[in-house]
Write a protein that holds these residues in place. Structure first.
Motif, PDB file in Angstrom:
ATOM      1  N   TYR A  31     -13.959 -24.837   2.377  1.00 46.62           N
ATOM      2  CA  TYR A  31     -13.669 -23.323   2.772  1.00 46.62           C
ATOM      3  C   TYR A  31     -13.835 -22.405   1.858  1.00 46.62           C
ATOM      4  CZ  TYR A  31     -11.865 -19.614   5.669  1.00 46.62           C
ATOM      5  OH  TYR A  31     -11.840 -18.326   6.227  1.00 46.62           O
ATOM      6  N   MET A  32     -12.913 -22.955   0.370  1.00 48.61           N
ATOM      7  CA  MET A  32     -13.107 -22.206  -0.973  1.00 48.61           C
ATOM      8  C   MET A  32     -14.361 -22.127  -1.488  1.00 48.61           C
ATOM      9  SD  MET A  32     -10.875 -20.990  -3.357  1.00 48.61           S
ATOM     10  CE  MET A  32      -9.473 -21.864  -3.326  1.00 48.61           C
ATOM     11  N   VAL A  33     -15.324 -23.200  -1.132  1.00 48.22           N
ATOM     12  CA  VAL A  33     -16.518 -23.153  -1.937  1.00 48.22           C
ATOM     13  C   VAL A  33     -17.390 -22.431  -0.861  1.00 48.22           C
ATOM     14  CG1 VAL A  33     -18.666 -24.560  -2.046  1.00 48.22           C
ATOM     15  CG2 VAL A  33     -16.589 -25.552  -2.800  1.00 48.22           C
ATOM     16  N   ILE A  34     -17.396 -22.201   0.236  1.00 45.51           N
ATOM     17  CA  ILE A  34     -18.169 -21.260   1.187  1.00 45.51           C
ATOM     18  C   ILE A  34     -17.759 -19.947   0.910  1.00 45.51           C
ATOM     19  CG2 ILE A  34     -18.361 -20.577   3.500  1.00 45.51           C
ATOM     20  CD1 ILE A  34     -18.242 -23.466   4.218  1.00 45.51           C
ATOM     21  N   ILE A  35     -16.545 -19.449   0.660  1.00 42.14           N
ATOM     22  CA  ILE A  35     -16.081 -18.092   0.396  1.00 42.14           C
ATOM     23  C   ILE A  35     -16.451 -17.827  -0.703  1.00 42.14           C
ATOM     24  CG2 ILE A  35     -14.063 -16.792  -0.217  1.00 42.14           C
ATOM     25  CD1 ILE A  35     -12.469 -18.200   1.955  1.00 42.14           C
ATOM     26  N   MET A  36     -16.419 -18.530  -1.910  1.00 46.94           N
ATOM     27  CA  MET A  36     -16.970 -18.278  -3.216  1.00 46.94           C
ATOM     28  C   MET A  36     -18.729 -18.089  -3.103  1.00 46.94           C
ATOM     29  SD  MET A  36     -14.513 -20.409  -5.619  1.00 46.94           S
ATOM     30  CE  MET A  36     -13.077 -19.616  -6.380  1.00 46.94           C
ATOM     31  N   ALA A  37     -19.018 -19.076  -2.386  1.00 44.84           N
ATOM     32  CA  ALA A  37     -20.526 -18.913  -2.524  1.00 44.84           C
ATOM     33  C   ALA A  37     -21.043 -17.650  -1.962  1.00 44.84           C
ATOM     34  CB  ALA A  37     -21.090 -20.168  -1.638  1.00 44.84           C
ATOM     35  N   VAL A  38     -20.203 -17.164  -0.794  1.00 49.99           N
ATOM     36  CA  VAL A  38     -20.809 -15.956  -0.193  1.00 49.99           C
ATOM     37  C   VAL A  38     -20.652 -14.780  -1.028  1.00 49.99           C
ATOM     38  CG1 VAL A  38     -20.190 -14.515   1.916  1.00 49.99           C
ATOM     39  CG2 VAL A  38     -20.642 -16.761   2.197  1.00 49.99           C
ATOM     40  N   THR A  39     -19.347 -14.768  -1.688  1.00 53.94           N
ATOM     41  CA  THR A  39     -18.936 -13.636  -2.563  1.00 53.94           C
ATOM     42  C   THR A  39     -20.072 -13.707  -3.609  1.00 53.94           C
ATOM     43  OG1 THR A  39     -16.718 -14.009  -2.122  1.00 53.94           O
ATOM     44  CG2 THR A  39     -17.384 -12.911  -4.031  1.00 53.94           C
ATOM     45  N   ILE A  40     -20.409 -14.675  -4.321  1.00 53.67           N
ATOM     46  CA  ILE A  40     -21.410 -14.856  -5.331  1.00 53.67           C
ATOM     47  C   ILE A  40     -22.776 -14.292  -4.810  1.00 53.67           C
ATOM     48  CG2 ILE A  40     -22.751 -16.220  -6.899  1.00 53.67           C
ATOM     49  CD1 ILE A  40     -20.060 -17.745  -7.201  1.00 53.67           C
ATOM     50  N   LEU A  57     -16.557  -8.870  -8.206  1.00 50.65           N
ATOM     51  CA  LEU A  57     -16.781 -10.123  -7.916  1.00 50.65           C
ATOM     52  C   LEU A  57     -15.610 -10.951  -8.492  1.00 50.65           C
ATOM     53  CD1 LEU A  57     -18.907 -12.737  -7.658  1.00 50.65           C
ATOM     54  CD2 LEU A  57     -19.424 -12.464 -10.096  1.00 50.65           C
ATOM     55  N   ILE A  58     -15.043 -10.766  -9.785  1.00 45.29           N
ATOM     56  CA  ILE A  58     -13.763 -11.226 -10.106  1.00 45.29           C
ATOM     57  C   ILE A  58     -12.599 -11.346  -8.964  1.00 45.29           C
ATOM     58  CG2 ILE A  58     -12.053 -11.496 -11.750  1.00 45.29           C
ATOM     59  CD1 ILE A  58     -14.325 -10.737 -13.736  1.00 45.29           C
ATOM     60  N   THR A  59     -12.636 -10.246  -8.426  1.00 43.37           N
ATOM     61  CA  THR A  59     -11.643  -9.751  -7.489  1.00 43.37           C
ATOM     62  C   THR A  59     -11.843 -10.712  -6.243  1.00 43.37           C
ATOM     63  OG1 THR A  59     -11.364  -7.372  -8.268  1.00 43.37           O
ATOM     64  CG2 THR A  59     -10.506  -7.982  -6.100  1.00 43.37           C
ATOM     65  N   GLY A  60     -13.101 -10.773  -5.794  1.00 40.15           N
ATOM     66  CA  GLY A  60     -13.401 -11.645  -4.457  1.00 40.15           C
ATOM     67  C   GLY A  60     -13.398 -12.968  -4.742  1.00 40.15           C
ATOM     68  N   LEU A  61     -13.324 -13.542  -5.935  1.00 41.38           N
ATOM     69  CA  LEU A  61     -13.161 -15.151  -6.429  1.00 41.38           C
ATOM     70  C   LEU A  61     -11.918 -15.174  -6.487  1.00 41.38           C
ATOM     71  CD1 LEU A  61     -15.788 -15.596  -9.029  1.00 41.38           C
ATOM     72  CD2 LEU A  61     -15.889 -16.075  -6.475  1.00 41.38           C
ATOM     73  N   ALA A  64     -10.165 -15.470  -2.854  1.00 44.89           N
ATOM     74  CA  ALA A  64     -10.588 -16.809  -2.169  1.00 44.89           C
ATOM     75  C   ALA A  64      -9.147 -17.669  -2.479  1.00 44.89           C
ATOM     76  CB  ALA A  64     -11.686 -17.439  -2.531  1.00 44.89           C
ATOM     77  N   PHE A  65      -9.033 -17.800  -3.860  1.00 44.95           N
ATOM     78  CA  PHE A  65      -7.578 -18.699  -4.201  1.00 44.95           C
ATOM     79  C   PHE A  65      -6.448 -17.964  -3.626  1.00 44.95           C
ATOM     80  CE2 PHE A  65     -10.462 -19.421  -7.741  1.00 44.95           C
ATOM     81  CZ  PHE A  65     -10.094 -20.877  -7.692  1.00 44.95           C
ATOM     82  N   TYR A  66      -6.207 -16.779  -3.511  1.00 42.87           N
ATOM     83  CA  TYR A  66      -5.059 -16.121  -2.796  1.00 42.87           C
ATOM     84  C   TYR A  66      -4.866 -16.656  -1.373  1.00 42.87           C
ATOM     85  CZ  TYR A  66      -2.300 -12.332  -0.772  1.00 42.87           C
ATOM     86  OH  TYR A  66      -1.401 -11.836  -0.068  1.00 42.87           O
ATOM     87  N   LEU A  67      -6.002 -16.586  -0.637  1.00 37.78           N
ATOM     88  CA  LEU A  67      -6.093 -16.606   0.779  1.00 37.78           C
ATOM     89  C   LEU A  67      -6.001 -18.108   0.918  1.00 37.78           C
ATOM     90  CD1 LEU A  67      -8.994 -14.428   2.024  1.00 37.78           C
ATOM     91  CD2 LEU A  67      -6.558 -14.016   2.307  1.00 37.78           C
ATOM     92  N   ILE A  68      -6.437 -18.887   0.377  1.00 42.62           N
ATOM     93  CA  ILE A  68      -6.375 -20.620   0.660  1.00 42.62           C
ATOM     94  C   ILE A  68      -4.936 -20.912   0.272  1.00 42.62           C
ATOM     95  CG2 ILE A  68      -6.968 -22.883  -0.129  1.00 42.62           C
ATOM     96  CD1 ILE A  68      -9.230 -21.551   1.611  1.00 42.62           C
ATOM     97  N   MET A  69      -4.232 -20.271  -0.931  1.00 47.23           N
ATOM     98  CA  MET A  69      -2.828 -20.816  -1.206  1.00 47.23           C
ATOM     99  C   MET A  69      -1.920 -20.185  -0.080  1.00 47.23           C
ATOM    100  SD  MET A  69      -2.776 -22.655  -3.892  1.00 47.23           S
ATOM    101  CE  MET A  69      -4.413 -23.308  -3.375  1.00 47.23           C
ATOM    102  N   LEU A  70      -2.241 -18.910   0.316  1.00 46.84           N
ATOM    103  CA  LEU A  70      -1.307 -18.342   1.458  1.00 46.84           C
ATOM    104  C   LEU A  70      -1.282 -19.222   2.575  1.00 46.84           C
ATOM    105  CD1 LEU A  70       0.202 -15.709   2.079  1.00 46.84           C
ATOM    106  CD2 LEU A  70      -1.514 -14.875   2.679  1.00 46.84           C
TER     107      LEU A  70
END
Length: 128
Positions: A31-40, A57-61, A64-70
C-alpha cells in the motif's frame, strides 16, 4: 506536561520510528509503495518542478508514512503528522491561504493533544 515530554520523546525517537517501519506487514508495504508511486507519478505528470512542487511531493510522501502508521495504531504516526501538518502550515502561510492556515494550525496543535492522549492510553495499558 510530563506526558507531553515523554510522548514527544517516544513519538520522535529514531529507534521507535525504525522499529515501526520494520514492523509493517506485507499489505502495508505494498500500500505504501502504491501511494508513493501515485504521488511521484502525479508530480512528474504535472511537471511542476518549482520549490512549491517539490514541497508538495515531499509532503505527499511523508503523508503516506503518516497514514500507514496511523492505521497501524503506532505512536510514531504523530512524528509523521507533525511533519505533514508543519509543512502544509508553512505552505499555507507562504501563499496567504487564511482558511488553510487555520485548518493546518488546528491540526498541528491537535497532533500534540492526540500524542498525549495516545501516550496516556499506552502507559495505562502497560501498567495493567
Amino acid at each position: 506536561m510530563q506526558y507531553l515530554k515523554q510522548a514527544l520523546r517516544e513519538a520522535t525517537s529514531p529507534t521507535n520510528i525504525k522499529r515501526d517501519l520494520a514492523l509493517m506487514n506485507r499489505f502495508q508495504r505494498v500500500y505504501m509503495v502504491i501511494i508513493m508511486a501515485v504521488t511521484i507519478w502525479a508530480f512528474v505528470y504535472t511537471g511542476d518542478y518549482s520549490s512549491s512542487g517539490w514541497t508538495s511531493l515531499i509532503t505527499g510522501l511523508v503523508l503516506a508514512f503518516y497514514l500507514i502508521m496511523l492505521a497501524s495504531g503506532r505512536l510514531t504516526n504523530f512524528f509523521w503528522g507533525l511533519l505533514t501538518n508543519g509543512i502544509w502550515l508553512l505552505m499555507s502561510i507562504h501563499n496567504h491561504l487564511v482558511g488553510d492556515i487555520l485548518n493546518q494550525g488546528f491540526f498541528f496543535v491537535m497532533q500534540f493533544v492526540g500524542m498525549v492522549a495516545w501516550y496516556k492510553q499506552l502507559a495505562q495499558q502497560t501498567r495493567q
